[in-house]
Structure formats: C-alpha cells, structure tokens
Design a protein around this motif. Sequence first.
Motif, PDB file in Angstrom:
ATOM      1  N   LEU A  49       0.704  -1.351  -0.028  1.00 56.18           N
ATOM      2  CA  LEU A  49       0.081   0.157  -0.048  1.00 56.18           C
ATOM      3  C   LEU A  49       0.811   1.153  -0.028  1.00 56.18           C
ATOM      4  N   VAL A  51       0.257   7.653  -0.846  1.00 56.27           N
ATOM      5  CA  VAL A  51      -0.113   8.883  -1.854  1.00 56.27           C
ATOM      6  C   VAL A  51       0.889   9.492  -2.447  1.00 56.27           C
ATOM      7  N   TYR A  77      -0.040   4.959   7.019  1.00 58.24           N
ATOM      8  CA  TYR A  77      -1.278   5.053   6.744  1.00 58.24           C
ATOM      9  C   TYR A  77      -1.268   6.066   5.725  1.00 58.24           C
ATOM     10  N   ASP A 108      -3.728   6.108   2.512  1.00 58.08           N
ATOM     11  CA  ASP A 108      -5.342   6.878   2.359  1.00 58.08           C
ATOM     12  C   ASP A 108      -5.012   8.135   3.329  1.00 58.08           C
ATOM     13  N   ASP A 162      -7.334  10.216   4.533  1.00 54.56           N
ATOM     14  CA  ASP A 162      -8.434  10.153   5.506  1.00 54.56           C
ATOM     15  C   ASP A 162      -8.211   9.238   6.611  1.00 54.56           C
ATOM     16  N   LYS A 163      -7.625   7.770   6.458  1.00 55.80           N
ATOM     17  CA  LYS A 163      -7.103   7.100   7.422  1.00 55.80           C
ATOM     18  C   LYS A 163      -6.027   7.726   8.317  1.00 55.80           C
TER      19      LYS A 163
END
Length: 189
Positions: free
Chosen positions: A10, A13, A41, A44, A46-47
């Motif tokens: 993951l 961003v 984290y 994402d 928002d997370k």
Amino acid sequence: MTENVTALDLPMVDPLPDETQKYFDICQEKLGMVPNVLRAYAFDIDKLNAFTAMYNDVMLADSGLTPLEREMIAVVVSSINKCYYCLTAHGGAVRKLSGDPTLGEQLVMNWRAAPLDARQSAMLRFAEKTTRASAEIVEADRQALRDCGFSDRDIWDIAATVGFFNMSNRMASAIDMRPNDEYHGQARG
C-alpha cells in the motif's frame, strides 16, 4: 524512502497533499525522521488524518497525565500485546522523557520491577487489567486510581490511552509494521 514499512503493498499517496507534506516535514525536522506509522497510513489520507487526530488527542492534548505517564502506558500495553513497533517507538520516548536509559526496557519486561511511585504503579496496574480483561474493571479499580490522586478526567485519559494503544498495537502487528531504525538508538546514554 520507497521501501514498504508493512507487509502490505500500500504505497503512500504521491504526491502527498500539501498539509500532509507539511506535517511530514515537521516530523522530519523535530524527530529526524517521519515515523513509519505515519508512512503506513499515508496510502489513504483520510485514514492518516483520523489516526493522527486520535493520537494527538490521546498523547499530546492537555491532561492531568504527564507525557511520560502516557508513554509508560503505551509501553506497558504494547508489552502485553507484544507489539514490536510500539515497544520500539514508545520505549525510546520513555527513555528520553525519563532520562533513564533502562526504564523503557524495565517496563517492557516487567513493569512491576521498575522503580515506580505509587501513582505510576496504580496507573499501570489499571492499564494492564484494562488490556487483559477490560470487562472485569470495577469501581474499586477506578477508586484505586482516585486514591493515588487521579481525577475522574485523568481516569478517562488513562482509559483512552490504553484503548488507543490496544487498537494501534493490533493494527501494527496484523500488518507487520516495522519501526524506524532510528528508534533503536534513541536516548540510550
């Protein structure tokens, strides 16, 4: 850094939003690193924002608990849960805040063997019981904290810190979150 900080694929961003980049830059400036938990984290935003908001509230907001006491709770909860990431990161914070290079390890191995005062012992006894058997907490457990000088607001803050680290320990362990190498050498002498 591009290596994975967890066992999951993951990636962060890219590019990070301006506010997130600013936050990471502040971490780099103040800590000399961006903690891997934030990088984990950041796939994402928002997370990430939800995690950091709760962390900042639990660990940094005004409280009758000292920063050291909150870090001590983090280490004891993380020791019970065997969370490698949090033991490494928060053990370093305990060493730094206490000025004692052995206290973090004492709390990891057996907090009862650490040189603690009655207030700290009561707090950690409550943190341990809440972690191991929260449904067994009764008024006598809260009263034991009051008897050592904790207010009801302080008891809330202890419970919130315990709850947050139980959640974050489980998350970190489940995804094999790795601590930054820098944590290992912090405040060792």
